[in-house]
Design a protein around this motif. Sequence first.
Motif, mmCIF file in Angstrom:
data_model
loop_
_atom_site.group_PDB
_atom_site.id
_atom_site.type_symbol
_atom_site.label_atom_id
_atom_site.label_comp_id
_atom_site.label_asym_id
_atom_site.label_seq_id
_atom_site.Cartn_x
_atom_site.Cartn_y
_atom_site.Cartn_z
ATOM 1 N N GLU A 93 16.520 -14.841 70.793
ATOM 2 C CA GLU A 93 16.447 -14.560 72.417
ATOM 3 C C GLU A 93 17.431 -13.798 72.923
ATOM 4 N N LYS A 94 18.597 -13.961 72.202
ATOM 5 C CA LYS A 94 19.783 -12.975 72.716
ATOM 6 C C LYS A 94 19.307 -11.586 72.454
ATOM 7 N N ILE A 95 18.693 -11.200 71.280
ATOM 8 C CA ILE A 95 18.370 -9.784 71.025
ATOM 9 C C ILE A 95 17.174 -9.337 71.771
ATOM 10 N N LEU A 106 26.150 -9.980 79.204
ATOM 11 C CA LEU A 106 27.545 -10.357 79.131
ATOM 12 C C LEU A 106 27.571 -11.902 78.990
ATOM 13 N N ASN A 107 26.776 -12.446 79.960
ATOM 14 C CA ASN A 107 26.663 -14.109 80.146
ATOM 15 C C ASN A 107 26.086 -14.599 78.630
ATOM 16 N N ILE A 108 24.914 -14.077 78.434
ATOM 17 C CA ILE A 108 24.398 -14.822 77.024
ATOM 18 C C ILE A 108 25.120 -14.603 75.951
ATOM 19 N N TRP A 109 25.815 -13.521 75.796
ATOM 20 C CA TRP A 109 26.443 -13.244 74.478
ATOM 21 C C TRP A 109 28.057 -13.680 74.774
ATOM 22 N N GLY A 110 28.692 -13.736 75.812
ATOM 23 C CA GLY A 110 30.117 -13.869 75.892
ATOM 24 C C GLY A 110 30.589 -15.145 76.909
ATOM 25 N N VAL A 136 13.744 -13.621 88.270
ATOM 26 C CA VAL A 136 12.451 -13.874 87.875
ATOM 27 C C VAL A 136 11.342 -13.397 89.024
ATOM 28 N N PRO A 137 12.036 -13.701 90.263
ATOM 29 C CA PRO A 137 10.920 -13.040 91.352
ATOM 30 C C PRO A 137 10.946 -11.392 91.367
ATOM 31 N N MET A 155 4.774 -5.615 79.673
ATOM 32 C CA MET A 155 5.108 -6.583 78.875
ATOM 33 C C MET A 155 6.462 -6.947 78.719
ATOM 34 N N PRO A 156 7.660 -5.930 78.791
ATOM 35 C CA PRO A 156 8.857 -6.437 78.602
ATOM 36 C C PRO A 156 9.114 -7.082 80.094
ATOM 37 N N ALA A 157 8.792 -6.755 80.934
ATOM 38 C CA ALA A 157 9.243 -7.723 82.185
ATOM 39 C C ALA A 157 8.705 -9.138 81.990
ATOM 40 N N VAL A 158 7.516 -9.399 81.360
ATOM 41 C CA VAL A 158 6.853 -10.606 81.205
ATOM 42 C C VAL A 158 7.838 -11.240 80.336
ATOM 43 N N VAL A 159 8.100 -10.637 78.984
ATOM 44 C CA VAL A 159 9.188 -11.437 78.344
ATOM 45 C C VAL A 159 10.334 -11.762 78.745
ATOM 46 N N PHE A 160 10.990 -10.657 79.413
ATOM 47 C CA PHE A 160 12.244 -11.188 80.332
ATOM 48 C C PHE A 160 11.997 -12.233 81.310
ATOM 49 N N MET A 161 10.945 -12.215 81.904
ATOM 50 C CA MET A 161 10.709 -13.441 82.916
ATOM 51 C C MET A 161 10.654 -14.791 82.177
ATOM 52 N N VAL A 162 10.124 -14.721 81.142
ATOM 53 C CA VAL A 162 9.710 -15.951 80.596
ATOM 54 C C VAL A 162 11.298 -16.315 79.793
ATOM 55 N N LEU A 163 11.936 -15.593 79.138
ATOM 56 C CA LEU A 163 13.086 -15.792 78.344
ATOM 57 C C LEU A 163 14.228 -16.383 79.243
ATOM 58 N N LEU A 164 14.414 -15.558 80.328
ATOM 59 C CA LEU A 164 15.669 -15.631 81.129
ATOM 60 C C LEU A 164 16.058 -16.913 81.530
ATOM 61 N N PRO A 165 15.024 -17.658 82.021
ATOM 62 C CA PRO A 165 15.248 -19.128 82.730
ATOM 63 C C PRO A 165 15.426 -20.106 81.342
ATOM 64 N N LYS A 166 14.861 -19.630 80.188
ATOM 65 C CA LYS A 166 15.293 -20.465 79.170
ATOM 66 C C LYS A 166 16.728 -20.699 78.515
ATOM 67 N N THR A 167 17.273 -19.388 78.698
ATOM 68 C CA THR A 167 18.548 -19.181 78.140
ATOM 69 C C THR A 167 19.559 -20.224 78.735
#
Length: 126
Positions: free
Chosen positions: A8-10, A74-78, A93-94, A114-126
């Motif tokens: 997910e980070k990658i 920066l937040n997800i890695w550091g 997300v909006p 599709m990248p925007a869909v993936v980011f939109m799904v993963l970001l709230p999960k992290t």
Amino acid sequence: MGDIPLLEKIALSPLLIMGVLMLAVGRYDADLETLLPGVTERFEVAVGKAFVEDRDQLNAACSLIGVLKVLVVLNIWGLKNTRVQLILAAVAVPGFALVIYAHMALGDLPSAYMPAVVFMVLLPKT
């Protein structure tokens, strides 16, 4: 912020590149169309032609978007701050939904958004 799976980070890491490019447009008045072909057209669909034609507004928006994208990475890695991530997700997300809308309104293939869909799904999960 819990331990985020490496995949997910990658998957979210390309936001850093997009963020730096958006910052280049916003802070250094680089040509948006040269750095990110097609983005101007998507901005016009999402927020209107008058907004895109006002270079100061467009640069300010690109700077803000760029900073937020860089901060996500920066937040997800550091930093690994849950509150920061929740705020970023609430803003992002909006924004990703608007990106998807612009692509669909222009008749782009699903692979374009599709990248925007993936980011939109993963970001709230992290």
